[in-house]
Design a protein around this motif. Structure first.
Motif: not given
Length: 324
Positions: A278-300
């Motif tokens: 269960i921990v793995g998918p939770v971290i996976g969800a956080l990773l995907l969210t961080a990826l899209t959020n970071g790309l948005t902040l960078l103006g991608v």
């Protein structure tokens, strides 16, 4: 054994683990999340601001809940392609009940019941009808999407409620109430999967359905149960989605489906079943969210974000080949 010898043996053991592809497969999501945090923070100092962290956690809450439900299904060797559509159907059911004056509590119950019923139908057809999960859940994807559009007449229903507003905006520090709900769901799921007989039967069914049946496990009931759980959590996700958006929208968001599977894959859950966390998918969800959020902040451009997610998922799937 001297202290120096023991230290040398420990160093050699860690060096051996670092050379082992299985080690990287086990920790792919956690390592990837740490790397993303370092990269995005170095490129944009607001990435780790309290406001952005709170925003990312809220954005990840629904995905965490859907990924937990998907984990139970994939642990049995199946897959649920209908989770996003079932969540949309649950949101529309919520909106229609609320618009009819049923009140918040009853409307929430309607959303959960709608999602649970859809999940149970998936499980019954798969287990009793012996039809492959891919076809059944693909059919439910279309059916739930169509039903949502029919019941809503293709129009979103605005839901204005102070309790829902507090649910979407309130919390403790950077942890919003939706984040806390997602964390509680993950904790309960972890306990159910690893500390109960039911969880043992789920993993046994995914490991070898024939062997599980030979030991007296009703694999049909287990499959019905896991799809029902996925539907129930999709109904819960529907409530959080309405709270976040402020409306029950009949348009299905397929990104939740793709990302729920992606989070499970990133989390190291075997797509063949029999092995889960269960921990793995939770971290996976956080990773995907961080990826899209970071790309948005960078103006991608948003056009490139699905491409980035796809590349990350394929790399994670490649690493699962080396899991032990």
């Amino acid at each position: 054994m001297t202290t120096a010898t023991a230290a040398g043996s420990g160093t050699q053991a860690w060096a051996g683990r670092l050379r082992d592809a299985g080690f990287w497969a086990e920790w792919a999501a956690a390592i990837g999340l740490v790397l993303l945090i370092i990269i995005f923070q170095s490129l944009n100092s607001t990435f780790l601001s309290s406001g952005n962290i709170a925003s990312m956690l809220v954005a990840a809450a629904i995905l965490v809940i859907l990924a937990v439900g998907q984990t139970f299904v994939i642990a049995t060797g199946g897959i649920d392609l209908s989770v996003a559509s079932v969540m949309t159907f649950g949101a529309v059911a919520f909106g229609q009940a609320y618009a009819a004056g049923w009140g918040l509590a009853l409307s929430c119950g309607v959303a959960v019941v709608a999602g649970t019923a859809a999940g149970a139908i998936n499980g019954i057809i798969i287990a009793r009808g012996r039809i492959t999960d891919f076809i059944v859940t693909l059919g439910m994807l279309s059916a739930a999407s169509g039903a949502a559009l029919i019941f809503a007449d293709g129009k979103p229903v605005t839901v204005i409620d102070t309790t829902l507003l507090r649910l979407s905006t309130g919390g403790i520090g950077v942890f919003g109430w939706t984040v806390i709900i997602a964390a509680v769901v993950a904790l309960i799921a972890h306990g159910a999967l690893f500390w109960t007989r039911f969880g043992t039967h789920v993993l046994a069914t995914g490991g070898s359905s024939e062997a599980a049946t030979a030991t007296g496990i009703s694999t049909a009931r287990i499959k019905i149960a896991v799809y029902t759980i996925a539907g129930l959590l999709a109904g819960l996700g529907a409530i959080l989605l309405v709270a976040r958006v402020g409306a029950a929208e009949p348009a299905s968001n397929t990104s939740f489906l793709l990302n729920s599977v992606a989070a499970v894959v990133l989390g190291g859950v075997s797509l063949l079943g029999g092995r889960a966390t269960i921990v793995g998918p939770v971290i996976g969800a956080l990773l995907l969210t961080a990826l899209t959020n970071g790309l948005t902040l960078l103006g991608v451009s948003q056009f490139y974000q699905p491409l980035a997610v796809g590349i990350v998922v394929v790399l994670a799937a490649f690493l699962t080949r080396f899991q032990k």
